[in-house]
Design a protein around this motif. Structure first.
Motif, mmCIF file in Angstrom:
data_model
loop_
_atom_site.group_PDB
_atom_site.id
_atom_site.type_symbol
_atom_site.label_atom_id
_atom_site.label_comp_id
_atom_site.label_asym_id
_atom_site.label_seq_id
_atom_site.Cartn_x
_atom_site.Cartn_y
_atom_site.Cartn_z
ATOM 1 N N PHE A 157 63.334 46.120 92.659
ATOM 2 C CA PHE A 157 64.546 45.567 92.393
ATOM 3 C C PHE A 157 64.561 44.981 90.983
ATOM 4 O O PHE A 157 63.693 44.481 90.257
ATOM 5 C CB PHE A 157 64.696 44.025 93.196
ATOM 6 C CG PHE A 157 64.834 44.582 94.695
ATOM 7 C CD1 PHE A 157 66.341 44.732 95.302
ATOM 8 C CD2 PHE A 157 63.940 44.553 95.539
ATOM 9 C CE1 PHE A 157 66.497 44.842 96.721
ATOM 10 C CE2 PHE A 157 64.157 44.758 96.908
ATOM 11 C CZ PHE A 157 65.289 44.813 97.513
ATOM 12 N N ASP A 158 65.715 45.532 90.143
ATOM 13 C CA ASP A 158 65.825 44.947 88.771
ATOM 14 C C ASP A 158 66.875 43.599 88.724
ATOM 15 O O ASP A 158 68.065 43.585 89.379
ATOM 16 C CB ASP A 158 66.755 46.086 87.948
ATOM 17 C CG ASP A 158 65.769 47.472 87.637
ATOM 18 O OD1 ASP A 158 64.687 47.153 87.569
ATOM 19 O OD2 ASP A 158 66.336 48.536 88.015
ATOM 20 N N LEU A 159 66.377 42.651 88.158
ATOM 21 C CA LEU A 159 67.098 41.434 88.359
ATOM 22 C C LEU A 159 67.923 41.135 87.066
ATOM 23 O O LEU A 159 67.397 41.516 85.897
ATOM 24 C CB LEU A 159 65.951 40.090 88.298
ATOM 25 C CG LEU A 159 65.122 40.439 89.587
ATOM 26 C CD1 LEU A 159 64.068 39.309 89.601
ATOM 27 C CD2 LEU A 159 65.826 40.228 91.042
ATOM 28 N N LYS A 160 68.911 40.287 87.219
ATOM 29 C CA LYS A 160 70.146 40.176 86.264
ATOM 30 C C LYS A 160 68.990 39.113 84.919
ATOM 31 O O LYS A 160 69.333 39.413 83.976
ATOM 32 C CB LYS A 160 71.112 39.527 86.626
ATOM 33 C CG LYS A 160 72.177 39.417 85.771
ATOM 34 C CD LYS A 160 73.746 39.069 86.065
ATOM 35 C CE LYS A 160 74.360 39.005 85.072
ATOM 36 N NZ LYS A 160 76.025 38.509 85.600
ATOM 37 N N GLU A 161 68.467 37.872 85.497
ATOM 38 C CA GLU A 161 67.869 37.099 84.823
ATOM 39 C C GLU A 161 66.442 37.282 84.930
ATOM 40 O O GLU A 161 65.899 37.492 86.110
ATOM 41 C CB GLU A 161 68.329 35.738 85.339
ATOM 42 C CG GLU A 161 69.864 35.303 85.386
ATOM 43 C CD GLU A 161 70.240 35.212 83.880
ATOM 44 O OE1 GLU A 161 69.580 35.269 83.124
ATOM 45 O OE2 GLU A 161 71.679 35.605 83.673
ATOM 46 N N PRO A 162 65.694 37.075 83.843
ATOM 47 C CA PRO A 162 64.064 37.284 83.870
ATOM 48 C C PRO A 162 63.561 36.013 84.710
ATOM 49 O O PRO A 162 64.195 34.886 84.867
ATOM 50 C CB PRO A 162 63.904 37.068 82.459
ATOM 51 C CG PRO A 162 64.743 36.537 81.783
ATOM 52 C CD PRO A 162 66.017 36.767 82.533
ATOM 53 N N VAL A 163 62.535 36.214 85.501
ATOM 54 C CA VAL A 163 61.615 35.190 86.218
ATOM 55 C C VAL A 163 60.421 35.239 85.690
ATOM 56 O O VAL A 163 59.774 35.914 84.897
ATOM 57 C CB VAL A 163 61.510 35.659 87.781
ATOM 58 C CG1 VAL A 163 62.931 35.466 88.460
ATOM 59 C CG2 VAL A 163 60.984 36.869 87.842
ATOM 60 N N SER A 164 59.426 33.874 85.558
ATOM 61 C CA SER A 164 58.494 33.798 84.919
ATOM 62 C C SER A 164 57.176 33.714 86.094
ATOM 63 O O SER A 164 56.221 33.875 85.681
ATOM 64 C CB SER A 164 58.355 32.448 84.310
ATOM 65 O OG SER A 164 58.686 31.456 85.345
ATOM 66 N N ASP A 212 57.698 43.203 86.010
ATOM 67 C CA ASP A 212 57.910 42.560 84.630
ATOM 68 C C ASP A 212 58.701 41.425 84.832
ATOM 69 O O ASP A 212 59.029 41.231 85.904
ATOM 70 C CB ASP A 212 58.240 43.583 83.634
ATOM 71 C CG ASP A 212 59.385 44.253 83.995
ATOM 72 O OD1 ASP A 212 60.432 43.586 84.431
ATOM 73 O OD2 ASP A 212 59.579 45.601 83.695
ATOM 74 N N GLU A 213 59.265 40.793 83.866
ATOM 75 C CA GLU A 213 59.984 39.691 84.041
ATOM 76 C C GLU A 213 61.295 39.838 84.871
ATOM 77 O O GLU A 213 61.995 38.992 85.331
ATOM 78 C CB GLU A 213 60.017 38.953 82.752
ATOM 79 C CG GLU A 213 60.788 39.629 81.537
ATOM 80 C CD GLU A 213 60.789 38.877 80.100
ATOM 81 O OE1 GLU A 213 61.623 39.368 79.327
ATOM 82 O OE2 GLU A 213 60.391 37.812 80.159
ATOM 83 N N CYS A 214 61.598 41.116 84.683
ATOM 84 C CA CYS A 214 63.091 41.469 85.382
ATOM 85 C C CYS A 214 62.782 42.330 86.473
ATOM 86 O O CYS A 214 63.958 42.912 87.055
ATOM 87 C CB CYS A 214 64.002 42.230 84.127
ATOM 88 S SG CYS A 214 64.606 40.913 83.013
ATOM 89 N N THR A 215 61.551 42.833 86.820
ATOM 90 C CA THR A 215 61.471 43.713 87.856
ATOM 91 C C THR A 215 60.445 43.109 89.102
ATOM 92 O O THR A 215 59.749 42.741 88.537
ATOM 93 C CB THR A 215 60.998 45.075 87.187
ATOM 94 O OG1 THR A 215 61.867 45.514 86.358
ATOM 95 C CG2 THR A 215 61.220 46.269 88.490
ATOM 96 N N ILE A 216 61.171 43.095 90.182
ATOM 97 C CA ILE A 216 59.907 42.766 91.273
ATOM 98 C C ILE A 216 59.805 43.834 92.290
ATOM 99 O O ILE A 216 60.975 44.929 92.339
ATOM 100 C CB ILE A 216 60.563 41.480 92.007
ATOM 101 C CG1 ILE A 216 61.922 41.839 92.490
ATOM 102 C CG2 ILE A 216 60.255 40.397 91.190
ATOM 103 C CD1 ILE A 216 62.445 40.761 93.584
ATOM 104 N N GLU A 217 58.713 43.918 93.013
ATOM 105 C CA GLU A 217 58.548 45.095 93.855
ATOM 106 C C GLU A 217 58.265 44.389 95.373
ATOM 107 O O GLU A 217 57.555 43.278 95.257
ATOM 108 C CB GLU A 217 57.264 45.793 93.567
ATOM 109 C CG GLU A 217 56.571 46.862 94.432
ATOM 110 C CD GLU A 217 55.458 47.338 94.139
ATOM 111 O OE1 GLU A 217 55.000 47.832 92.970
ATOM 112 O OE2 GLU A 217 54.649 47.266 95.092
ATOM 113 N N VAL A 218 59.181 44.898 96.159
ATOM 114 C CA VAL A 218 59.022 44.146 97.596
ATOM 115 C C VAL A 218 58.807 45.416 98.671
ATOM 116 O O VAL A 218 59.509 46.261 98.751
ATOM 117 C CB VAL A 218 60.538 43.448 97.987
ATOM 118 C CG1 VAL A 218 60.332 42.725 99.118
ATOM 119 C CG2 VAL A 218 60.930 42.485 96.766
#
Lengths: 306, 257
Positions: A233-240, A254-260
């Protein structure tokens, strides 16, 4: 009606290597059929036998009800083959290669020229018709072999890695062309290493490994067997830090991409609700790995272990 | 009326073969003319004048049939061996193997290609010979018959060589070490009557001797060999080679795995 029926097909080479260990295969008329397997699994040997390029050791092959042993000429007249390796006279002009192939199939010369024009135009090679085949690019050579395989209007088209070395744009136009041929009634058997190609084009699938068929089913039936899929998932806002998504296993790429990881039982709709509740806005999503590729690797591993 | 399927396939193979050697005419049609002209110039004009007569004919005239037939033999053979081997080497033999073409049509197509080239070269060499030697054809029927049969026979030999060949060396070994010696020792340049008894008897085992003598009889009306025997031997060889070639194709030897 069965377009291709293979029963107990064996092939042992003179050096003792057994390429096929008694395979059975049925391909119905009108199918778009994927025959997949790792290198050396026996795909090309099976195709070679069907196309009369390789002598079988045992078993039977019939095409549209005609037995390869008792009526080879009828079998050959039904088949169009696009082999893995280039197998045309590199020093002949493109149009002549097609016209000759039509002639071998008994198509009169004038009609052969007419068909050559049709298929060279469809494959975007009409401008190259007078060029010696060796001057074509790799992708053009592949397209020429497809055109050559079609000049006698075969009812069964066998494609052994037809898009190897073809750029993405041309590959997609070839897919459209192959779908059109299939829609017009030609049965197609495809082997490819591009599994997204098989997934996109084929309705049925057989997987061959070490000379044996280890899977033979519909494409949708096979894909339904996936226990879980991994999405990016590519996120609009970065996550820390890694967001907490409840039962879903999550990794931060990375700060804008999560793997689920999403299991079949969990489903994907509740995941979107969870993401939304956590205030995570998704810009885009994609499969981490092609679904068929994931299954293919699993099946080959299981077959190797067995 | 529409042509039968086999006839179309045969026509396609033959047309392909003719186009193939015609495209490279400088390599296929011109060299025999130059070689023959040199033979006539050196053996016929320069040395032949000192040799005098052979079997009652000027030496210049005596060597005409042998030189024509040598070109026919070489070209019929090399056309088929190089074409069919390159067909295997580049794998476009598969175009034929996957098509509903019976093996006899494949064989007939390639052999006919060799015969057409042999005949074309034969005609060119005959025209060159006419420039150097004065001769009239003794029997057109026999001349044409031997001409075509010899061409068929060596085209078949070329085909069998190509079937077994695995490398380009394999297609030059037979012509160099077998075909050329047999041709030169087959009485192109001499009558076997000039040889001692032992060598005369040994020469009778050379099949090329029968072809050259039968052809010489057709062209000049002289021969060291009985013509009926010569024709029987040529036809027997052709029948045996056709059967063997079809056997090789049926078994897929050299062309299928």
């Amino acid at each position: 009606m069965s377009a291709l029926s293979i029963k107990n097909l064996h092939k042992s080479y003179s050096n003792g290597f057994t390429a096929l260990k008694g395979i059975d295969l049925e391909v119905e008329e009108g199918d778009f059929f994927a025959l997949l397997g790792p290198n050396g699994a026996g795909k090309s040997t099976a195709i070679g036998i069907i196309a009369s390029l390789i002598n079988k050791s045992d078993g039977t092959v019939s095409v549209f009800g005609h037995d390869l042993d008792s009526d080879p000429e009828a079998v050959k007249s039904y088949i169009g083959l696009v082999p893995q390796e280039f197998n045309f006279n590199q020093y002949e002009p493109v149009e002549e290669i097609l016209v000759n192939q039509a002639g071998y199939q008994g198509v009169p010369r004038r009609e052969a020229f007419r068909r050559a024009e049709i298929y060279l135009k469809k494959t975007g090679l009409w401008d190259k018709r007078r060029v010696n085949a060796r001057m074509l690019s790799g992708g053009m050579k592949r397209r020429m072999m497809i055109a050559r395989a079609l000049v006698h209007h075969p009812k069964l088209l066998i494609l052994d890695e037809p898009t190897a070395g073809v750029d993405i744009e041309n590959r997609h136009s070839m897919w459209d062309f192959l779908r059109e041929i299939n829609d017009n009634g030609t049965t197609i058997i495809l082997t490819t290493h591009y599994l997204e190609e098989a997934e996109s084009l084929c309705r049925k699938i057989a997987i061959i490994n070490q000379g044996e068929i280890i899977e033979n089913t519909t494409m949708s039936g096979l894909l339904n067997r996936l226990h879980c899929e991994v999405f990016l998932f590519d996120l609009k806002e970065p996550v820390s830090e890694v967001p907490n998504l409840g039962d879903y296993a999550v990794k931060l790429i990375d700060e804008c991409t999560i793997e689920v990881e999403v299991s079949r039982e969990q489903g994907i709709n509740p995941l979107f609700t969870t993401l939304s509740n956590r205030g995570l806005e998704v810009v885009s999503m994609r499969n981490k790995q092609n679904r068929l590729e994931q299954l293919f690797v699993e099946l080959i591993q299981q077959s190797g272990e067995a | 009326m529409a042509m039968p399927r086999y006839a179309i396939a045969y026509q396609t193979i033959l047309t392909k073969e003719i186009l193939r050697f015609s495209r490279i005419w400088i390599q296929t049609l011109i060299p025999p003319a130059i070689t023959t002209a040199l033979y006539f110039l050196i053996f016929g004009q320069l040395i032949g004048g000192r040799i005098g007569q052979m079997d009652g004919l000027d030496y210049n005239q005596f060597i005409v049939p042998g030189l024509i037939l040598m070109s026919v033999i070489t070209n019929s053979y090399s056309n088929v061996v190089s074409s069919f081997f390159s067909c295997k080497y580049q794998r476009h033999i598969e175009e034929l193997l996957i098509s509903p073409v019976p093996n006899w049509v494949i064989l007939a197509g390639y052999v006919s290609g060799g015969v057409v080239r042999g005949v074309m070269v034969g005609i060119i060499v005959t025209l060159v010979a006419k420039f150097f030697a004065d001769f009239t054809i003794h029997s057109y029927l026999l001349t044409v018959t031997v001409f075509v049969l010899t061409s068929i026979l060596f085209a078949l030999c070329g085909f069998i060589n190509a079937v077994y060949a695995k490398t380009f060396d394999d297609i030059s070994i037979i012509p160099t070490f077998i075909l050329t010696p047999l041709t030169y020792l087959g009485g192109i340049f001499y009558s076997i009557k000039l040889l001692p008894d032992f060598w005369q008897q040994l020469s009778l085992f050379n099949p090329v001797l029968y072809m050259i003598n039968a052809f010489r009889y057709g062209v000049l009306g002289i021969s060291d060999i009985d013509i009926a025997t010569a024709l029987t031997i040529i036809i027997s060889f052709i029948v045996a080679l056709v059967i063997f070639s079809l056997y090789l194709l049926d078994r897929g030897i050299g062309i299928k795995q």
